[in-house]
Design a protein around this motif. Sequence first.
Motif, PDB file in Angstrom:
ATOM      1  N   GLU A  35       1.401  -1.676   0.232  1.00  0.00           N
ATOM      2  CA  GLU A  35      -0.315  -0.141   0.295  1.00  0.00           C
ATOM      3  C   GLU A  35       0.945   1.477   0.190  1.00  0.00           C
ATOM      4  O   GLU A  35       0.524   2.417  -0.787  1.00  0.00           O
ATOM      5  CB  GLU A  35      -0.823   0.197   0.961  1.00  0.00           C
ATOM      6  N   ARG A  69       0.749  -0.900  -6.949  1.00  0.00           N
ATOM      7  CA  ARG A  69      -0.565  -0.872  -5.996  1.00  0.00           C
ATOM      8  C   ARG A  69      -1.696   0.712  -5.437  1.00  0.00           C
ATOM      9  O   ARG A  69      -2.432  -0.289  -6.200  1.00  0.00           O
ATOM     10  CB  ARG A  69      -1.107  -1.932  -4.465  1.00  0.00           C
ATOM     11  N   THR A  70      -0.443   0.685  -4.601  1.00  0.00           N
ATOM     12  CA  THR A  70      -0.857   2.782  -4.910  1.00  0.00           C
ATOM     13  C   THR A  70      -0.035   3.574  -6.084  1.00  0.00           C
ATOM     14  O   THR A  70       1.175   3.539  -5.585  1.00  0.00           O
ATOM     15  CB  THR A  70      -1.033   3.116  -3.499  1.00  0.00           C
ATOM     16  N   ALA A  94      -3.023  -1.809 -11.800  1.00  0.00           N
ATOM     17  CA  ALA A  94      -4.278  -2.634 -11.868  1.00  0.00           C
ATOM     18  C   ALA A  94      -5.131  -1.430 -11.823  1.00  0.00           C
ATOM     19  O   ALA A  94      -6.349  -1.863 -12.282  1.00  0.00           O
ATOM     20  CB  ALA A  94      -4.467  -4.117 -11.276  1.00  0.00           C
ATOM     21  N   ASP A  95      -5.215  -0.333 -11.173  1.00  0.00           N
ATOM     22  CA  ASP A  95      -5.728   1.012 -10.603  1.00  0.00           C
ATOM     23  C   ASP A  95      -5.613   1.317 -11.519  1.00  0.00           C
ATOM     24  O   ASP A  95      -4.227   2.370 -11.527  1.00  0.00           O
ATOM     25  CB  ASP A  95      -5.032   1.188  -8.925  1.00  0.00           C
ATOM     26  N   THR A  98      -3.963   5.088 -10.091  1.00  0.00           N
ATOM     27  CA  THR A  98      -2.514   4.986  -9.936  1.00  0.00           C
ATOM     28  C   THR A  98      -1.707   5.040 -10.785  1.00  0.00           C
ATOM     29  O   THR A  98      -1.234   6.026 -11.260  1.00  0.00           O
ATOM     30  CB  THR A  98      -2.397   3.425  -9.221  1.00  0.00           C
ATOM     31  N   ALA A 123      -9.683  -0.603 -20.891  1.00  0.00           N
ATOM     32  CA  ALA A 123     -10.540  -0.873 -19.365  1.00  0.00           C
ATOM     33  C   ALA A 123     -10.388   0.893 -19.570  1.00  0.00           C
ATOM     34  O   ALA A 123     -10.331   1.742 -18.596  1.00  0.00           O
ATOM     35  CB  ALA A 123     -10.206  -1.247 -18.293  1.00  0.00           C
TER      36      ALA A 123
ATOM     37  N   LYS B  92      -8.098  -5.855  -6.481  1.00  0.00           N
ATOM     38  CA  LYS B  92      -7.633  -4.026  -6.437  1.00  0.00           C
ATOM     39  C   LYS B  92      -7.639  -3.838  -8.742  1.00  0.00           C
ATOM     40  O   LYS B  92      -7.239  -4.647  -8.991  1.00  0.00           O
ATOM     41  CB  LYS B  92      -6.412  -3.677  -5.833  1.00  0.00           C
ATOM     42  N   ALA B 120     -12.592  -3.511 -14.274  1.00  0.00           N
ATOM     43  CA  ALA B 120     -11.635  -2.775 -15.333  1.00  0.00           C
ATOM     44  C   ALA B 120     -12.137  -3.274 -16.575  1.00  0.00           C
ATOM     45  O   ALA B 120     -12.912  -2.591 -17.476  1.00  0.00           O
ATOM     46  CB  ALA B 120      -9.938  -3.519 -15.267  1.00  0.00           C
TER      47      ALA B 120
END
Lengths: 297, 210
Positions: A35, A69-70, A94-95, A98, A123, B92, B120
């Motif tokens: 994180e 991740r972040t 994946a975010d 981010t 996406a 996530k 996503a």
Amino acid sequence: MNVAGVKFGGQPGELATVLCGTIFYQGHRIVENEEIGLFDHAAAERLVARQAELSEDTGCPAVLHIYARTHQAFLRYLDFAEEVWEGPFIIDSADSDTRARAASTVSELGYGDRAIYNSLSLATDEAEAQAISESEIDSAIVLAYNPGEPGVEGALRILETGGSVLEKGLIPLARELGIVNLLIDPGVVPMGSGAGASLRFSVVAKARLGLPVGSGIHNAVSAWPWLCKKEIGTRKCCDAAAAAMQLLAAGDYLLYGPIENSDFIFPAAALADILVAEAVRDLDIHPGEGHPLNRLV
Amino acid sequence: MTQEGSNFKRGYDDPWPPVRGDYLVGDPNAGVAVATLASPLFVRAGSDLPPYMGAAIYGPCKTENLGVEKIVANVISNCNIRFLIISGVESKGHLPGNTLLALHRNGIDEQGRIIGSKGAIPFIQNLQPEAIRRFQRQVELIDCIGLEDMEEIERLVSKYNLLAEPYPEEPFLVVRRKAVLQEILMGEGDLFFGANVFMDTRAWQIAISG
């Protein structure tokens, strides 16, 4: 195609394959807190150095694939990369938020020309597209994964026209957003769901689009439950075989997965590069001085 | 789908589950399935007994498309399963838990996109619409996203097992969608890749026709 001095593409046998090892990926043992981005600095440095050493040894250029991740974690990882790595790097998460913030950060810090955005895809929403557009990043992986129209034709359609799931193709979108260097990736699905189509897609996309292609074909290997129960040597053999198959199928770059795998992926890729280069030797295709053919045999 | 007979009475066909994946099978006659999303399978410390005693099937689900499809296919092929407990932490960006809830609540649109999912790339590509409708009718979703307490999950399994009655229809076997066959036109080359791309093996060159 040239990203921070690393060349991608060309005719099969002309350029060595660019190998991208992932660091700080989900579940990476060296990461203590994903994180906020706490990690074992010394271990990470050894991994990056090992990849660089193997790149120098084989002649296959390396790219550092940074997964975060972040955004907070990404900032720490970028600080680290700045210290230990001078080549191109991939920014990935994946975010989407981010990823978008990472694009902005690398631009502010003056690394836009070294960064490869992973990825533009189905996406990608408006906010992410705007962040890419406003950034100085001009290189991106374009993911041809098209769940609405599975198969090679569907993957081409999402790139060129958007097919049935997007109003606009991802390639024209990338151009609009200021991406100059497009790296095509079919988006490898598990075996049983069509992983093999990625190989045929690679040949077709390279011929039809004239752009470098590659993939993370290791995902097909790691998602194979039958293989997961086998010993590590067996798993490594399959990983190396899959990598070599992607390179034979016109691959220009490889997202080979965990950077720890560099020890067996670089030799496997060098072997594939040598064999492909020898296959086209009498077609007036001459690999450069740094190519594995001229370095290792 | 199966014909009425012994399999119908039992609630599933052998072999069950029909779709392979990263899961463990418990008791196929149980009424509950458990998805643990991105959390690893919980193993009862110091015991050889499997976790989630009493669940029909349990395992992670990390993707909002293929992972969700596998859950649907394996659940609707067993009429005994009437509850799906969604536990564990979300993956996530992919958000398979959110996507399962959205699929159950809203279904899919004409392109196969799961309506209302925040994942996503939330698409269904290998399930026919009737399979989705069956999933919506057959099971009730128990939203426990974030829950990693094994004892609590086992308590929920026991609770819902007591409430579960077999779904009064035949098991639904998903038929894999066949890829559209591409007609390949013969040209000068002798290795064809589709999309008008071929390899002239004599010259070892890839070319485009038409």
